[in-house]
Scaffold this motif. Sequence first.
Motif, PDB file in Angstrom:
ATOM      1  N   SER A   1      27.847-123.303 -11.213  1.00 18.15           N
ATOM      2  CA  SER A   1      26.417-123.525 -11.478  1.00 18.15           C
ATOM      3  C   SER A   1      26.122-124.886 -12.092  1.00 18.15           C
ATOM      4  O   SER A   1      25.376-124.971 -13.074  1.00 18.15           O
ATOM      5  CB  SER A   1      25.890-122.424 -12.409  1.00 18.15           C
ATOM      6  OG  SER A   1      26.624-122.429 -13.638  1.00 18.15           O
ATOM      7  N   PRO A   2      26.666-125.982 -11.565  1.00 15.73           N
ATOM      8  CA  PRO A   2      26.279-127.285 -12.111  1.00 15.73           C
ATOM      9  C   PRO A   2      24.832-127.629 -11.796  1.00 15.73           C
ATOM     10  O   PRO A   2      24.240-128.503 -12.428  1.00 15.73           O
ATOM     11  CB  PRO A   2      27.240-128.249 -11.399  1.00 15.73           C
ATOM     12  CG  PRO A   2      27.563-127.578 -10.113  1.00 15.73           C
ATOM     13  CD  PRO A   2      27.601-126.110 -10.434  1.00 15.73           C
ATOM     14  N   PHE A   3      24.257-126.924 -10.811  1.00 14.83           N
ATOM     15  CA  PHE A   3      22.882-127.199 -10.396  1.00 14.83           C
ATOM     16  C   PHE A   3      21.859-126.393 -11.187  1.00 14.83           C
ATOM     17  O   PHE A   3      20.650-126.493 -10.894  1.00 14.83           O
ATOM     18  CB  PHE A   3      22.721-126.854  -8.907  1.00 14.83           C
ATOM     19  CG  PHE A   3      23.107-125.444  -8.571  1.00 14.83           C
ATOM     20  CD1 PHE A   3      22.213-124.404  -8.732  1.00 14.83           C
ATOM     21  CD2 PHE A   3      24.375-125.141  -8.096  1.00 14.83           C
ATOM     22  CE1 PHE A   3      22.561-123.095  -8.428  1.00 14.83           C
ATOM     23  CE2 PHE A   3      24.742-123.836  -7.786  1.00 14.83           C
ATOM     24  CZ  PHE A   3      23.823-122.813  -7.956  1.00 14.83           C
ATOM     25  N   ALA A   4      22.280-125.599 -12.179  1.00 17.06           N
ATOM     26  CA  ALA A   4      21.350-124.687 -12.850  1.00 17.06           C
ATOM     27  C   ALA A   4      20.206-125.438 -13.526  1.00 17.06           C
ATOM     28  O   ALA A   4      19.030-125.215 -13.226  1.00 17.06           O
ATOM     29  CB  ALA A   4      22.109-123.825 -13.862  1.00 17.06           C
ATOM     30  N   HIS A   5      20.533-126.325 -14.456  1.00 19.86           N
ATOM     31  CA  HIS A   5      19.469-127.068 -15.141  1.00 19.86           C
ATOM     32  C   HIS A   5      18.649-127.919 -14.180  1.00 19.86           C
ATOM     33  O   HIS A   5      17.406-127.934 -14.276  1.00 19.86           O
ATOM     34  CB  HIS A   5      20.068-127.921 -16.261  1.00 19.86           C
ATOM     35  CG  HIS A   5      20.205-127.185 -17.565  1.00 19.86           C
ATOM     36  ND1 HIS A   5      19.115-126.825 -18.326  1.00 19.86           N
ATOM     37  CD2 HIS A   5      21.296-126.733 -18.237  1.00 19.86           C
ATOM     38  CE1 HIS A   5      19.536-126.183 -19.418  1.00 19.86           C
ATOM     39  NE2 HIS A   5      20.853-126.120 -19.380  1.00 19.86           N
TER      40      HIS A   5
ATOM     41  N   VAL B   1      32.541-121.808 -14.643  1.00 20.80           N
ATOM     42  CA  VAL B   1      31.182-121.271 -14.560  1.00 20.80           C
ATOM     43  C   VAL B   1      30.150-122.395 -14.567  1.00 20.80           C
ATOM     44  O   VAL B   1      29.226-122.435 -13.751  1.00 20.80           O
ATOM     45  CB  VAL B   1      30.921-120.273 -15.705  1.00 20.80           C
ATOM     46  CG1 VAL B   1      29.452-119.865 -15.738  1.00 20.80           C
ATOM     47  CG2 VAL B   1      31.803-119.043 -15.546  1.00 20.80           C
ATOM     48  N   ARG B   2      30.294-123.347 -15.490  1.00 18.06           N
ATOM     49  CA  ARG B   2      29.272-124.368 -15.686  1.00 18.06           C
ATOM     50  C   ARG B   2      29.457-125.594 -14.791  1.00 18.06           C
ATOM     51  O   ARG B   2      28.472-126.247 -14.427  1.00 18.06           O
ATOM     52  CB  ARG B   2      29.238-124.809 -17.155  1.00 18.06           C
ATOM     53  CG  ARG B   2      28.939-123.684 -18.130  1.00 18.06           C
ATOM     54  CD  ARG B   2      28.808-124.229 -19.551  1.00 18.06           C
ATOM     55  NE  ARG B   2      27.637-125.079 -19.673  1.00 18.06           N
ATOM     56  CZ  ARG B   2      26.404-124.655 -19.947  1.00 18.06           C
ATOM     57  NH1 ARG B   2      26.194-123.349 -20.120  1.00 18.06           N
ATOM     58  NH2 ARG B   2      25.409-125.501 -20.052  1.00 18.06           N
ATOM     59  N   GLY B   3      30.686-125.937 -14.472  1.00 17.01           N
ATOM     60  CA  GLY B   3      30.937-127.145 -13.701  1.00 17.01           C
ATOM     61  C   GLY B   3      31.185-126.928 -12.230  1.00 17.01           C
ATOM     62  O   GLY B   3      31.058-127.870 -11.441  1.00 17.01           O
ATOM     63  N   VAL B   4      31.546-125.687 -11.842  1.00 17.67           N
ATOM     64  CA  VAL B   4      31.862-125.411 -10.441  1.00 17.67           C
ATOM     65  C   VAL B   4      30.838-124.474  -9.815  1.00 17.67           C
ATOM     66  O   VAL B   4      30.275-124.762  -8.748  1.00 17.67           O
ATOM     67  CB  VAL B   4      33.289-124.816 -10.311  1.00 17.67           C
ATOM     68  CG1 VAL B   4      33.593-124.484  -8.861  1.00 17.67           C
ATOM     69  CG2 VAL B   4      34.326-125.777 -10.867  1.00 17.67           C
TER      70      VAL B   4
ATOM     71  N   THR C   1      38.398-122.536 -22.041  1.00 13.58           N
ATOM     72  CA  THR C   1      37.938-123.829 -21.514  1.00 13.58           C
ATOM     73  C   THR C   1      37.891-123.827 -19.998  1.00 13.58           C
ATOM     74  O   THR C   1      36.903-124.273 -19.389  1.00 13.58           O
ATOM     75  CB  THR C   1      38.860-124.961 -22.000  1.00 13.58           C
ATOM     76  OG1 THR C   1      38.953-124.926 -23.420  1.00 13.58           O
ATOM     77  CG2 THR C   1      38.336-126.314 -21.559  1.00 13.58           C
ATOM     78  N   ALA C   2      38.941-123.304 -19.368  1.00 12.88           N
ATOM     79  CA  ALA C   2      38.972-123.261 -17.908  1.00 12.88           C
ATOM     80  C   ALA C   2      37.874-122.361 -17.361  1.00 12.88           C
ATOM     81  O   ALA C   2      37.208-122.698 -16.369  1.00 12.88           O
ATOM     82  CB  ALA C   2      40.340-122.797 -17.424  1.00 12.88           C
ATOM     83  N   ALA C   3      37.673-121.197 -18.010  1.00 12.37           N
ATOM     84  CA  ALA C   3      36.632-120.279 -17.551  1.00 12.37           C
ATOM     85  C   ALA C   3      35.244-120.897 -17.720  1.00 12.37           C
ATOM     86  O   ALA C   3      34.380-120.775 -16.835  1.00 12.37           O
ATOM     87  CB  ALA C   3      36.729-118.964 -18.316  1.00 12.37           C
TER      88      ALA C   3
ATOM     89  N   ALA D   1      22.102-131.396 -18.927  1.00 14.10           N
ATOM     90  CA  ALA D   1      23.254-130.532 -18.688  1.00 14.10           C
ATOM     91  C   ALA D   1      24.550-131.212 -19.104  1.00 14.10           C
ATOM     92  O   ALA D   1      25.482-130.547 -19.586  1.00 14.10           O
ATOM     93  CB  ALA D   1      23.312-130.138 -17.211  1.00 14.10           C
ATOM     94  N   PHE D   2      24.637-132.521 -18.938  1.00 13.70           N
ATOM     95  CA  PHE D   2      25.826-133.269 -19.349  1.00 13.70           C
ATOM     96  C   PHE D   2      26.088-133.101 -20.844  1.00 13.70           C
ATOM     97  O   PHE D   2      27.205-132.759 -21.264  1.00 13.70           O
ATOM     98  CB  PHE D   2      25.643-134.736 -18.987  1.00 13.70           C
ATOM     99  CG  PHE D   2      26.621-135.666 -19.637  1.00 13.70           C
ATOM    100  CD1 PHE D   2      27.963-135.635 -19.308  1.00 13.70           C
ATOM    101  CD2 PHE D   2      26.186-136.571 -20.601  1.00 13.70           C
ATOM    102  CE1 PHE D   2      28.869-136.496 -19.929  1.00 13.70           C
ATOM    103  CE2 PHE D   2      27.074-137.439 -21.214  1.00 13.70           C
ATOM    104  CZ  PHE D   2      28.426-137.396 -20.875  1.00 13.70           C
ATOM    105  N   THR D   3      25.076-133.315 -21.657  1.00 14.57           N
ATOM    106  CA  THR D   3      25.253-133.176 -23.111  1.00 14.57           C
ATOM    107  C   THR D   3      25.525-131.729 -23.496  1.00 14.57           C
ATOM    108  O   THR D   3      26.373-131.455 -24.355  1.00 14.57           O
ATOM    109  CB  THR D   3      24.004-133.695 -23.835  1.00 14.57           C
ATOM    110  OG1 THR D   3      23.781-135.060 -23.471  1.00 14.57           O
ATOM    111  CG2 THR D   3      24.171-133.603 -25.346  1.00 14.57           C
TER     112      THR D   3
END
Length: 453
Positions: free
Chosen positions: A206-210, A201-204, A195-197, A168-170
């Motif tokens: 659903s960071p746990f998705a992967h 979504v991805r960092g706030v 970028t903010a949106a 997920a980081f990459t």
Amino acid sequence: MPRATRPLQLPHRVPRTAGAVRTYVLVVLLGACGIAILELVREQTGTPGFFVGLGLALLPVAPLLAAFRWVGRAAPHPWAQLSFCFGWGACAAALIAILANSFATQWIAAATADPSDADQLGSVAIAPVVEESAKAAALLLVFLFRRRQFSGPSDGFVMAGFTATGFAFTENILYLGNAFDEDVENGTGVLDSVTAATFFVRGVMSPFAHPLFTVATGLGFGAAALAVRRTRRIGLPLLGLAAAMGLHALWNSSSDLGESGFYVVYGCVMVPVFGLLSWLAVWIRRRRLRAVAGELAAYADAGWLNPAEVPALASMPARSLARALARSTGGRPAGRAVALYEADAAALALLRHRARTGGPAREPDFAWRERELLRRLWLRRATAGPALSRAAVLEDLLPPWFDPLGPLDGPSAVGRVRGGLAPGPIPQGRLPRQVPAPRRSGPVPSAMTTGPP
């Protein structure tokens, strides 16, 4: 030579040339994959977008790794192994995914009239299969070549989490870098920027998705490590991988289910599954600590451990306090010795637990491994034992009838741990008595039933 006067010896260590070669090959492979994937991402995002994406993608990494590390603290994994899992996800799995997804999308676009169909099909049908298979490869390698590190679902949970966090980081670098590049081209402001949106979504949200997807695969491998039948050892990881692919495909298809599709999938699927896995993580951790307490009691009765150490080793706050106490009196080397003692004691307890519940087929090298861990505990007991005993008293882990001012010798001794007094030094060359072998349907050979060398 009489048993009471036998010198303390460590088991003979067999040279591991093959293991060293594999480690070297893996380090070189991951390094090459890392350079390649970073260059590919930089080409797609541009240099400014790459560094912005890199900075933003780093933010959720530390909390995720800390959470998965917390799950595995009952029996901590070597950092080299966790680093391999994270590196595989960030480098090898990400490179495989970006190359395979690009090839598949181009092939589907050439075979269909509408390019949008290729993107949709690639996102829902191709990406979940490719990405989850690439991440599962790290777990498969550990399962095949470091089977000892797979002692149950907890290990699969932790290693899958580290692998997926690296992936997920990459991936976040790529998405956030592209979003920043789009904002630069359009001259968008900060508040309404892509970028903010994207980061929200991805960092706030659903960071746990992967990690959530890949944990299903990890649980499959962890359950397979406890299985005796070959069909289960093969089928359970495949079942976990299929569940990971299904969740991933459902998540990717949420954007195609209408304006509210994302929120429906997020609220009705992702959040409940996340809550279930969070509860499972707490349950697994508590179950491991109970196993540690139960199995170490046999070694305390035989004199290998001080009875006051057992409740301390089954309590994470007491373990932390013991390390702090050791550092306060003996510096960092003493704290490190206590940390290693705690890890070896947990490994010994889980080894015995697997042998007792699974029988000889699960732990064919039980006797050698038990002997190795007991010798390592014995060498550090003079430093770690007093710290753990004192931590048990300070944390009020001992029962009311337990006498902390009892005699200093004997298998039931706790020693004078109140007021800073600790048990005396361990007599060299004199080993505790034998430990009964764990039994299930038949006896499991134990190094302590035949006596040390």
